[in-house]
Motif scaffolding. Sequence first.
Motif, PDB file in Angstrom:
ATOM      1  N   ARG A 184      77.514  99.680  53.660  1.00  0.00           N
ATOM      2  CA  ARG A 184      78.552 100.641  54.045  1.00  0.00           C
ATOM      3  C   ARG A 184      79.916  99.988  54.284  1.00  0.00           C
ATOM      4  N   PHE A 185      79.909  98.759  54.790  1.00  0.00           N
ATOM      5  CA  PHE A 185      81.147  98.131  55.247  1.00  0.00           C
ATOM      6  C   PHE A 185      81.520  96.924  54.395  1.00  0.00           C
ATOM      7  N   ASP A 186      82.810  96.619  54.394  1.00  0.00           N
ATOM      8  CA  ASP A 186      83.304  95.401  53.771  1.00  0.00           C
ATOM      9  C   ASP A 186      82.730  94.186  54.505  1.00  0.00           C
ATOM     10  N   LYS A 187      82.302  93.205  53.754  1.00  0.00           N
ATOM     11  CA  LYS A 187      81.643  92.041  54.358  1.00  0.00           C
ATOM     12  C   LYS A 187      82.576  91.276  55.290  1.00  0.00           C
ATOM     13  N   ASN A 188      83.870  91.251  54.986  1.00  0.00           N
ATOM     14  CA  ASN A 188      84.811  90.554  55.869  1.00  0.00           C
ATOM     15  C   ASN A 188      84.896  91.237  57.228  1.00  0.00           C
ATOM     16  N   LEU A 189      84.861  92.569  57.234  1.00  0.00           N
ATOM     17  CA  LEU A 189      84.879  93.299  58.501  1.00  0.00           C
ATOM     18  C   LEU A 189      83.614  93.007  59.299  1.00  0.00           C
ATOM     19  N   ILE A 190      82.478  93.000  58.616  1.00  0.00           N
ATOM     20  CA  ILE A 190      81.215  92.714  59.299  1.00  0.00           C
ATOM     21  C   ILE A 190      81.268  91.340  59.946  1.00  0.00           C
ATOM     22  N   ARG A 191      81.785  90.367  59.233  1.00  0.00           N
ATOM     23  CA  ARG A 191      81.806  88.998  59.751  1.00  0.00           C
ATOM     24  C   ARG A 191      82.837  88.821  60.851  1.00  0.00           C
ATOM     25  N   GLN A 192      83.824  89.693  60.911  1.00  0.00           N
ATOM     26  CA  GLN A 192      84.766  89.670  62.020  1.00  0.00           C
ATOM     27  C   GLN A 192      84.089  90.103  63.319  1.00  0.00           C
ATOM     28  N   LEU A 193      83.152  91.042  63.175  1.00  0.00           N
ATOM     29  CA  LEU A 193      82.539  91.641  64.359  1.00  0.00           C
ATOM     30  C   LEU A 193      81.213  90.991  64.740  1.00  0.00           C
ATOM     31  N   LEU A 194      80.479  90.480  63.752  1.00  0.00           N
ATOM     32  CA  LEU A 194      79.191  89.840  64.012  1.00  0.00           C
ATOM     33  C   LEU A 194      79.331  88.333  63.828  1.00  0.00           C
ATOM     34  N   ARG A 195      78.718  87.586  64.693  1.00  0.00           N
ATOM     35  CA  ARG A 195      78.878  86.126  64.674  1.00  0.00           C
ATOM     36  C   ARG A 195      78.023  85.507  63.563  1.00  0.00           C
ATOM     37  N   GLU A 196      78.690  84.916  62.595  1.00  0.00           N
ATOM     38  CA  GLU A 196      78.022  84.367  61.420  1.00  0.00           C
ATOM     39  C   GLU A 196      77.028  83.266  61.778  1.00  0.00           C
ATOM     40  N   GLU A 197      77.379  82.426  62.748  1.00  0.00           N
ATOM     41  CA  GLU A 197      76.505  81.301  63.073  1.00  0.00           C
ATOM     42  C   GLU A 197      75.182  81.771  63.676  1.00  0.00           C
ATOM     43  N   ILE A 198      75.210  82.900  64.376  1.00  0.00           N
ATOM     44  CA  ILE A 198      73.974  83.461  64.921  1.00  0.00           C
ATOM     45  C   ILE A 198      73.082  83.946  63.792  1.00  0.00           C
ATOM     46  N   MET A 199      73.678  84.643  62.825  1.00  0.00           N
ATOM     47  CA  MET A 199      72.910  85.180  61.707  1.00  0.00           C
ATOM     48  C   MET A 199      72.231  84.067  60.911  1.00  0.00           C
ATOM     49  N   GLN A 200      72.950  82.954  60.688  1.00  0.00           N
ATOM     50  CA  GLN A 200      72.420  81.907  59.826  1.00  0.00           C
ATOM     51  C   GLN A 200      71.191  81.222  60.409  1.00  0.00           C
ATOM     52  N   GLU A 201      70.976  81.350  61.711  1.00  0.00           N
ATOM     53  CA  GLU A 201      69.815  80.735  62.348  1.00  0.00           C
ATOM     54  C   GLU A 201      68.625  81.689  62.431  1.00  0.00           C
ATOM     55  N   SER A 202      68.752  82.859  61.852  1.00  0.00           N
ATOM     56  CA  SER A 202      67.710  83.868  61.982  1.00  0.00           C
ATOM     57  C   SER A 202      66.599  83.687  60.948  1.00  0.00           C
ATOM     58  N   VAL A 203      65.435  84.257  61.254  1.00  0.00           N
ATOM     59  CA  VAL A 203      64.305  84.251  60.335  1.00  0.00           C
ATOM     60  C   VAL A 203      64.656  84.981  59.048  1.00  0.00           C
ATOM     61  N   ILE A 204      65.335  86.097  59.164  1.00  0.00           N
ATOM     62  CA  ILE A 204      65.681  86.903  57.998  1.00  0.00           C
ATOM     63  C   ILE A 204      66.578  86.112  57.037  1.00  0.00           C
ATOM     64  N   TYR A 205      67.606  85.478  57.586  1.00  0.00           N
ATOM     65  CA  TYR A 205      68.533  84.720  56.752  1.00  0.00           C
ATOM     66  C   TYR A 205      67.814  83.584  56.033  1.00  0.00           C
ATOM     67  N   GLN A 206      66.944  82.876  56.746  1.00  0.00           N
ATOM     68  CA  GLN A 206      66.204  81.778  56.128  1.00  0.00           C
ATOM     69  C   GLN A 206      65.281  82.276  55.018  1.00  0.00           C
ATOM     70  N   ASP A 207      64.690  83.449  55.214  1.00  0.00           N
ATOM     71  CA  ASP A 207      63.836  84.032  54.176  1.00  0.00           C
ATOM     72  C   ASP A 207      64.641  84.352  52.911  1.00  0.00           C
ATOM     73  N   ILE A 208      65.860  84.833  53.110  1.00  0.00           N
ATOM     74  CA  ILE A 208      66.714  85.161  51.975  1.00  0.00           C
ATOM     75  C   ILE A 208      67.080  83.891  51.204  1.00  0.00           C
ATOM     76  N   LEU A 209      67.436  82.840  51.936  1.00  0.00           N
ATOM     77  CA  LEU A 209      67.744  81.568  51.293  1.00  0.00           C
ATOM     78  C   LEU A 209      66.537  81.061  50.496  1.00  0.00           C
ATOM     79  N   HIS A 210      65.360  81.162  51.112  1.00  0.00           N
ATOM     80  CA  HIS A 210      64.136  80.685  50.453  1.00  0.00           C
ATOM     81  C   HIS A 210      63.864  81.476  49.180  1.00  0.00           C
ATOM     82  N   SER A 211      64.081  82.807  49.246  1.00  0.00           N
ATOM     83  CA  SER A 211      63.793  83.664  48.074  1.00  0.00           C
ATOM     84  C   SER A 211      64.735  83.364  46.921  1.00  0.00           C
TER      85      SER A 211
END
Length: 214
Positions: A184-211
């Motif tokens: 729904r939203f522009d990725k730059n807006l999302i990253r302004q509001l959500l902390r990127e470093e928190i996301m990168q340490e998540s299980v979901i993010y690691q699964d995406i990288l692995h896939s």
Amino acid sequence: MAYDNTCKYLAETYAPNFVRWLLGINPSNVQVIKTEIIPEPIRSDALILLQIDRKILHLEFQTLPYSDPPIPYRMLQYWTLLYEKYWCDIEQVLILLKETDSELASQDKFERQNTRHSYRVIRLWEEESAPFLADNALLPLATLTRSQSPTALLSEVADKIARIEEVDQQRNISAAAEILGGLRFDKNLIRQLLREEIMQESVIYQDILHSHGR
């Protein structure tokens, strides 16, 4: 694929929350059923099966209401396979993520000659945001709900995620909100509001990288 995996992760990790949302009950025991019982090629990546006592809650997440074979027929196939195996009540819910004007988004049954099979359809863009904002497990889906000010809604989601005290949960909910919010939203807006470093340490993010084989 990222959207499918994210929805599957949320529904399986927070199964009681999804049961409360969709069935309006507080389940004492919820079990995730392995989807391998559904044979290929009809099994989808966003198929979630939850068993509550003698009832099965079948969730199907779709970004858009298009599928081959068509979704109504696939829902009928799922129902017959599950009923043959478990012989119990089956509640089927199709959850559509991305807003569309397609008439297919309103299809809630399969009809052919004397065969008729119905299921529930939830179009997230028509849903009130309040119930989703009140439950940490549903915050990622809140980004796709109805709002007169979508940007303010995303900001409120980010604020509530920032208040989650449990670190792993905060990471994973934040990552899920970023992924689903991308519908729904522009990725730059999302990253302004959500902390990127928190996301990168998540299980979901690691699964995406692995896939993606990184």
